[in-house]
Design a protein around this motif. Structure first.
Motif, PDB file in Angstrom:
ATOM      1  N   ARG A 166     -19.911  22.889  -1.067  1.00 58.30           N
ATOM      2  CA  ARG A 166     -20.070  24.129  -0.322  1.00 58.30           C
ATOM      3  C   ARG A 166     -18.751  24.925  -0.327  1.00 58.30           C
ATOM      4  NH1 ARG A 166     -24.243  21.337   1.507  1.00 58.30           N
ATOM      5  NH2 ARG A 166     -26.006  22.353   2.474  1.00 58.30           N
ATOM      6  N   LYS A 167     -17.618  24.235  -0.271  1.00 58.07           N
ATOM      7  CA  LYS A 167     -16.315  24.917  -0.311  1.00 58.07           C
ATOM      8  C   LYS A 167     -16.133  25.654  -1.632  1.00 58.07           C
ATOM      9  CE  LYS A 167     -13.873  21.809   2.791  1.00 58.07           C
ATOM     10  NZ  LYS A 167     -12.811  20.798   2.911  1.00 58.07           N
ATOM     11  N   ARG A 168     -16.508  25.014  -2.726  1.00 55.58           N
ATOM     12  CA  ARG A 168     -16.398  25.644  -4.042  1.00 55.58           C
ATOM     13  C   ARG A 168     -17.291  26.869  -4.105  1.00 55.58           C
ATOM     14  NH1 ARG A 168     -19.425  25.391  -8.745  1.00 55.58           N
ATOM     15  NH2 ARG A 168     -18.275  25.806 -10.637  1.00 55.58           N
ATOM     16  N   HIS A 169     -18.510  26.750  -3.604  1.00 52.93           N
ATOM     17  CA  HIS A 169     -19.433  27.877  -3.627  1.00 52.93           C
ATOM     18  C   HIS A 169     -18.933  29.019  -2.747  1.00 52.93           C
ATOM     19  CE1 HIS A 169     -22.673  24.789  -4.863  1.00 52.93           C
ATOM     20  NE2 HIS A 169     -22.013  25.237  -5.906  1.00 52.93           N
ATOM     21  N   LEU A 170     -18.316  28.690  -1.611  1.00 53.66           N
ATOM     22  CA  LEU A 170     -17.737  29.735  -0.761  1.00 53.66           C
ATOM     23  C   LEU A 170     -16.561  30.421  -1.461  1.00 53.66           C
ATOM     24  CD1 LEU A 170     -17.841  28.172   2.808  1.00 53.66           C
ATOM     25  CD2 LEU A 170     -18.993  30.265   2.048  1.00 53.66           C
TER      26      LEU A 170
ATOM     27  N   ILE B 289     -11.800  26.005 -14.436  1.00 59.00           N
ATOM     28  CA  ILE B 289     -10.841  25.539 -13.422  1.00 59.00           C
ATOM     29  C   ILE B 289     -11.434  24.531 -12.446  1.00 59.00           C
ATOM     30  CG2 ILE B 289      -9.449  27.624 -13.534  1.00 59.00           C
ATOM     31  CD1 ILE B 289     -10.694  28.503 -10.870  1.00 59.00           C
ATOM     32  N   ASN B 290     -12.705  24.240 -12.559  1.00 62.79           N
ATOM     33  CA  ASN B 290     -13.333  23.317 -11.614  1.00 62.79           C
ATOM     34  C   ASN B 290     -13.890  22.078 -12.293  1.00 62.79           C
ATOM     35  OD1 ASN B 290     -13.295  24.313  -8.804  1.00 62.79           O
ATOM     36  ND2 ASN B 290     -13.974  26.155  -9.847  1.00 62.79           N
ATOM     37  N   LEU B 291     -13.095  21.467 -13.139  1.00 60.70           N
ATOM     38  CA  LEU B 291     -13.505  20.220 -13.763  1.00 60.70           C
ATOM     39  C   LEU B 291     -12.699  19.071 -13.171  1.00 60.70           C
ATOM     40  CD1 LEU B 291     -13.751  21.266 -17.509  1.00 60.70           C
ATOM     41  CD2 LEU B 291     -15.598  20.997 -15.879  1.00 60.70           C
TER      42      LEU B 291
ATOM     43  N   GLU C 218     -25.954  30.842  -5.438  1.00 57.11           N
ATOM     44  CA  GLU C 218     -25.171  29.679  -5.869  1.00 57.11           C
ATOM     45  C   GLU C 218     -25.821  28.376  -5.421  1.00 57.11           C
ATOM     46  OE1 GLU C 218     -22.114  28.872  -7.637  1.00 57.11           O
ATOM     47  OE2 GLU C 218     -22.810  30.773  -8.449  1.00 57.11           O
ATOM     48  N   ARG C 219     -26.267  28.332  -4.175  1.00 63.08           N
ATOM     49  CA  ARG C 219     -26.898  27.110  -3.664  1.00 63.08           C
ATOM     50  C   ARG C 219     -28.193  26.821  -4.416  1.00 63.08           C
ATOM     51  NH1 ARG C 219     -23.940  23.633  -2.203  1.00 63.08           N
ATOM     52  NH2 ARG C 219     -25.629  22.608  -1.131  1.00 63.08           N
ATOM     53  N   ALA C 220     -28.961  27.861  -4.722  1.00 63.91           N
ATOM     54  CA  ALA C 220     -30.210  27.667  -5.463  1.00 63.91           C
ATOM     55  C   ALA C 220     -29.911  27.126  -6.868  1.00 63.91           C
ATOM     56  CB  ALA C 220     -30.991  28.971  -5.543  1.00 63.91           C
ATOM     57  N   TRP C 221     -28.918  27.715  -7.544  1.00 60.87           N
ATOM     58  CA  TRP C 221     -28.583  27.257  -8.889  1.00 60.87           C
ATOM     59  C   TRP C 221     -28.002  25.847  -8.885  1.00 60.87           C
ATOM     60  CZ3 TRP C 221     -29.584  28.202 -13.808  1.00 60.87           C
ATOM     61  CH2 TRP C 221     -30.250  29.379 -14.095  1.00 60.87           C
ATOM     62  N   TYR C 222     -27.387  25.442  -7.796  1.00 59.71           N
ATOM     63  CA  TYR C 222     -26.846  24.088  -7.700  1.00 59.71           C
ATOM     64  C   TYR C 222     -27.968  23.055  -7.789  1.00 59.71           C
ATOM     65  CZ  TYR C 222     -24.485  19.952  -5.965  1.00 59.71           C
ATOM     66  OH  TYR C 222     -23.991  18.685  -5.834  1.00 59.71           O
ATOM     67  N   THR C 223     -29.152  23.417  -7.358  1.00 55.75           N
ATOM     68  CA  THR C 223     -30.279  22.486  -7.393  1.00 55.75           C
ATOM     69  C   THR C 223     -30.969  22.434  -8.753  1.00 55.75           C
ATOM     70  OG1 THR C 223     -31.904  24.121  -6.640  1.00 55.75           O
ATOM     71  CG2 THR C 223     -30.721  22.884  -4.931  1.00 55.75           C
ATOM     72  N   ILE C 224     -30.595  23.347  -9.657  1.00 58.59           N
ATOM     73  CA  ILE C 224     -31.220  23.444 -10.973  1.00 58.59           C
ATOM     74  C   ILE C 224     -30.318  22.777 -12.010  1.00 58.59           C
ATOM     75  CG2 ILE C 224     -32.004  25.047 -12.762  1.00 58.59           C
ATOM     76  CD1 ILE C 224     -32.453  27.097 -10.466  1.00 58.59           C
TER      77      ILE C 224
END
Length: 144
Positions: A75-79, A63-65, A126-132
């Motif tokens: 950050r909104k998506r991660h929240l 749903i997030n493509l 989530e924030r950590a995985w965003y950097t990977i």
């Protein structure tokens, strides 16, 4: 959708479950006063939560493509993912804790204690995985 996205979701599932299980065991132990009960709740959750988390990741992936096929990340998506996952996770914790302890109030205590700790831990995860870049060929290829 590439096979590497599945690998990414499986890796995220495993890392999150390690963090989540340790948190569940500790909170269950503190609330019940029984380390064995905490361990039982944490171990049962390992199975249920890994399956639930994997499907949660797959739903959010679909749903997030954006129109060009790239994952929209913010950050909104991660929240939003944090809140939806916490709802699923809390319900699972309450039910498992109730079944194992035989006490619905204990299930509610453990479930609601986790709301704060798990949301903070999940957001950081989530924030950590965003950097990977692992499992994100498009992001890796577009950066090159």
């Amino acid at each position: 959708m590439s096979d590497t996205s599945y690998k990414r979701h499986i890796a995220k599932t495993i890392t999150w479950r390690l963090i989540g299980t340790l948190d569940t065991i500790l909170l269950s132990w503190l609330i019940t006063g029984d380390a064995f009960v905490g361990l039982k709740i944490g171990l049962v959750e390992t199975v249920t939560k890994m399956a639930l988390y994997f499907f949660h990741e797959r739903v959010w992936y679909k749903i997030n493509l954006s129109k060009n096929g790239r994952i929209l990340a913010s950050r909104k998506r991660h929240l939003a993912k944090t809140f939806t996952w916490r709802g699923v996770g809390t319900l699972d914790t309450i039910l498992i804790s109730w079944i194992i302890t035989g006490n619905p109030l204990t299930g509610l205590k453990i479930g609601f204690a986790e709301v704060v700790t798990k949301m903070v831990l999940y957001y950081l995860h989530e924030r950590a995985w965003y950097t990977i870049d692992f499992g994100l060929e498009k992001r890796r290829n577009n950066a090159a």
